[in-house]
Structure formats: C-alpha cells, structure tokens
Scaffold this motif. Structure first.
Motif, PDB file in Angstrom:
ATOM      1  N   CYS A   9       0.837  -1.204   0.000  1.00 23.42           N
ATOM      2  CA  CYS A   9       0.000   0.000   0.000  1.00 23.42           C
ATOM      3  C   CYS A   9       0.865   1.244   0.000  1.00 23.42           C
ATOM      4  O   CYS A   9       1.847   1.328   0.730  1.00 23.42           O
ATOM      5  N   ARG A  10       0.469   2.201  -0.780  1.00 25.05           N
ATOM      6  CA  ARG A  10       1.151   3.496  -0.710  1.00 25.05           C
ATOM      7  C   ARG A  10       0.155   4.627  -0.558  1.00 25.05           C
ATOM      8  O   ARG A  10       0.529   5.789  -0.437  1.00 25.05           O
ATOM      9  N   CYS A  11      -1.135   4.310  -0.461  1.00 24.86           N
ATOM     10  CA  CYS A  11      -2.136   5.354  -0.248  1.00 24.86           C
ATOM     11  C   CYS A  11      -2.419   5.577   1.234  1.00 24.86           C
ATOM     12  O   CYS A  11      -3.005   6.582   1.607  1.00 24.86           O
ATOM     13  N   CYS A  49      -1.597  -3.911   0.087  1.00 24.25           N
ATOM     14  CA  CYS A  49      -2.723  -3.239  -0.566  1.00 24.25           C
ATOM     15  C   CYS A  49      -3.969  -4.125  -0.460  1.00 24.25           C
ATOM     16  O   CYS A  49      -3.888  -5.333  -0.652  1.00 24.25           O
ATOM     17  N   ASP A  50      -5.105  -3.502  -0.156  1.00 23.74           N
ATOM     18  CA  ASP A  50      -6.371  -4.240  -0.187  1.00 23.74           C
ATOM     19  C   ASP A  50      -7.345  -3.662  -1.204  1.00 23.74           C
ATOM     20  O   ASP A  50      -8.520  -4.005  -1.199  1.00 23.74           O
ATOM     21  N   ALA A  67      -8.158  -0.443  -1.444  1.00 21.01           N
ATOM     22  CA  ALA A  67      -8.806   0.782  -0.969  1.00 21.01           C
ATOM     23  C   ALA A  67      -8.412   2.008  -1.792  1.00 21.01           C
ATOM     24  O   ALA A  67      -9.174   2.978  -1.854  1.00 21.01           O
ATOM     25  N   HIS A  68      -7.241   1.965  -2.406  1.00 15.68           N
ATOM     26  CA  HIS A  68      -6.796   3.118  -3.199  1.00 15.68           C
ATOM     27  C   HIS A  68      -7.769   3.433  -4.332  1.00 15.68           C
ATOM     28  O   HIS A  68      -7.836   4.566  -4.798  1.00 15.68           O
TER      29      HIS A  68
HETATM   30  S1  FES Z   1      -2.320   1.365  -2.439  1.00 17.74           S
HETATM   31 FE1  FES Z   1      -3.318   1.604  -0.544  1.00 17.74          FE
HETATM   32  S2  FES Z   1      -4.896   0.158  -0.639  1.00 17.74           S
HETATM   33 FE2  FES Z   1      -3.905  -0.072  -2.519  1.00 17.74          FE
END
Ligand code: FES
Length: 68
Positions: free
Chosen positions: A40-42, A51-52, A54-55
C-alpha cells in the motif's frame, strides 16, 4: 530474479522476484509462494503494509514516471 519494484500509477507498489517483507523488528511476513505482493502506498489499506484495493475508492492519485 532479483527483486523488482514497480510503482503503479494511482495504486500500490508491486514487488516481484526474490524478496522478503519484514517489519522494523526483523519479523518476516509470510509471503512464501507468492510470485508478487502489492504494498500500500495510499495509507488507506486495512491490511497494511499490503494493498487491499482501498486506493481505488479513497481518491488516491499519483502519476508515476521515472526520471534519471
Ligand atoms: S495502495 Fe493503498 S490500498 Fe492499494
């Protein structure tokens, strides 16, 4: 294959190749057998550091272009 990280536009970081994912204490996340993981980077994932998806709904945007 050495580890390769791909920063995805408006999304996560794809990690593939020969890698392991560790916490700050050196604990290793069990990603055995996975050819790739997505980090995840958001900041909105409920499964951080992974990452799930959510971005896609949180409005995260980030254009990515490598520079020299
Ligand atoms: S980059 Fe954050 S949930 Fe996908």
């Amino acid at each position: 294959m050495p580890a390769k990280l791909t920063i995805l536009t408006n999304g996560s970081i794809k990690v593939e190749g020969d890698f392991e994912v560790c916490d700050p204490q050196g604990g290793v996340f069990n990603v055995a057998g996975k050819p790739a993981v997505f980090l995840c980077r958001c900041g909105q994932s409920a499964k951080k550091p992974f990452c799930d998806g959510a971005h896609k709904t949180c409005g995260f945007t980030s254009e990515v272009k490598a520079s020299a």
